[in-house]
Structure formats: C-alpha cells, structure tokens
Scaffold this motif. Structure first.
Motif, PDB file in Angstrom:
ATOM      1  N   CYS A 177      -6.673  -4.785   5.416  1.00  0.00           N
ATOM      2  CA  CYS A 177      -6.665  -4.570   6.852  1.00  0.00           C
ATOM      3  C   CYS A 177      -7.680  -3.480   7.179  1.00  0.00           C
ATOM      4  O   CYS A 177      -8.291  -2.906   6.298  1.00  0.00           O
ATOM      5  CB  CYS A 177      -5.280  -4.205   7.354  1.00  0.00           C
ATOM      6  N   TYR A 178      -7.845  -3.218   8.441  1.00  0.00           N
ATOM      7  CA  TYR A 178      -8.785  -2.185   8.894  1.00  0.00           C
ATOM      8  C   TYR A 178      -8.086  -1.286   9.887  1.00  0.00           C
ATOM      9  O   TYR A 178      -7.291  -1.736  10.705  1.00  0.00           O
ATOM     10  CB  TYR A 178     -10.003  -2.840   9.563  1.00  0.00           C
ATOM     11  N   ARG A 179      -8.414  -0.006   9.803  1.00  0.00           N
ATOM     12  CA  ARG A 179      -7.895   1.006  10.733  1.00  0.00           C
ATOM     13  C   ARG A 179      -9.086   1.707  11.386  1.00  0.00           C
ATOM     14  O   ARG A 179     -10.182   1.684  10.843  1.00  0.00           O
ATOM     15  CB  ARG A 179      -7.062   2.051   9.995  1.00  0.00           C
ATOM     16  N   LYS A 195     -11.617   0.191   5.795  1.00  0.00           N
ATOM     17  CA  LYS A 195     -10.871  -0.871   5.114  1.00  0.00           C
ATOM     18  C   LYS A 195      -9.757  -0.249   4.288  1.00  0.00           C
ATOM     19  O   LYS A 195      -9.959   0.745   3.602  1.00  0.00           O
ATOM     20  CB  LYS A 195     -11.813  -1.667   4.217  1.00  0.00           C
ATOM     21  N   LYS A 216      -2.431  -2.933   3.332  1.00  0.00           N
ATOM     22  CA  LYS A 216      -1.134  -2.814   4.003  1.00  0.00           C
ATOM     23  C   LYS A 216      -0.275  -3.984   3.538  1.00  0.00           C
ATOM     24  O   LYS A 216      -0.648  -5.140   3.743  1.00  0.00           O
ATOM     25  CB  LYS A 216      -1.318  -2.852   5.523  1.00  0.00           C
ATOM     26  N   ALA A 238      -3.177  -1.009  12.497  1.00  0.00           N
ATOM     27  CA  ALA A 238      -4.201  -1.684  11.704  1.00  0.00           C
ATOM     28  C   ALA A 238      -4.410  -3.096  12.246  1.00  0.00           C
ATOM     29  O   ALA A 238      -3.571  -3.631  12.974  1.00  0.00           O
ATOM     30  CB  ALA A 238      -3.787  -1.740  10.237  1.00  0.00           C
ATOM     31  N   ASP A 262      -5.479 -11.438  12.845  1.00  0.00           N
ATOM     32  CA  ASP A 262      -5.401 -10.861  14.198  1.00  0.00           C
ATOM     33  C   ASP A 262      -6.710 -11.076  14.946  1.00  0.00           C
ATOM     34  O   ASP A 262      -6.717 -11.456  16.123  1.00  0.00           O
ATOM     35  CB  ASP A 262      -5.097  -9.365  14.127  1.00  0.00           C
ATOM     36  N   MET A 300      -5.814  -7.094  11.014  1.00  0.00           N
ATOM     37  CA  MET A 300      -6.088  -7.968   9.887  1.00  0.00           C
ATOM     38  C   MET A 300      -6.971  -9.129  10.339  1.00  0.00           C
ATOM     39  O   MET A 300      -7.140  -9.374  11.542  1.00  0.00           O
ATOM     40  CB  MET A 300      -4.780  -8.495   9.300  1.00  0.00           C
ATOM     41  N   HIS A 359      -2.110  -6.660   1.646  1.00  0.00           N
ATOM     42  CA  HIS A 359      -3.183  -7.388   2.332  1.00  0.00           C
ATOM     43  C   HIS A 359      -4.248  -6.408   2.808  1.00  0.00           C
ATOM     44  O   HIS A 359      -3.950  -5.271   3.165  1.00  0.00           O
ATOM     45  CB  HIS A 359      -2.633  -8.146   3.543  1.00  0.00           C
TER      46      HIS A 359
END
Length: 70
Positions: A65-67, A57, A60, A25, A30, A27, A63
């Motif tokens: 996050c995106y995968r 979206k 994790k 993932a 990142d 964030m 928080h």
C-alpha cells in the motif's frame, strides 16, 4: 495549449489525496476504483507519486500500500 482544465495526472493525484484524507493508506484496488484505470496504470501512478516523494510504499496486512510521505 491549456484550456484551464486539470490534466489526467493532476486529477488522479487529487482523487488519491482526497481518499487519503479519510484513510491511512491506499492500495492498488482503491485507485482502480477511484480512477477507473487498469492495474498496470495504477502501478505507474503510485510508483510515480512515490518517486516524486509524495507517497511512501509500505505493507499493510500482507499487502503493498502507499501512505502520504511524512
């Protein structure tokens, strides 16, 4: 007029894609580090990629996050 160079959006997407090859993932922090952009710009980038169906979206460790989309 194109000079053969990738645009900012394409470059940022490729940086995010490269990051996601070794991480499950990504964030906001990142992307800020990878692309050198503001938190607001990161939000627009990630939301846009999610709208296009490229990212999903998720949460994790409490928080956002995106995968990569399945």
């Amino acid at each position: 007029m194109s000079d053969g160079k990738p645009g900012k959006a394409a470059l940022r997407q490729s940086q995010i894609e490269a990051f996601l090859t070794s991480h499950d993932a990504i964030m906001n922090a990142d992307v800020r580090e990878l692309c050198g952009v503001s938190p607001a710009t990161v939000n627009r980038i990630l939301a846009g990629l999610a709208t296009e169906g490229y990212l999903v979206k998720c949460r994790k460790n409490g928080h956002w996050c995106y995968r990569l989309a399945p």
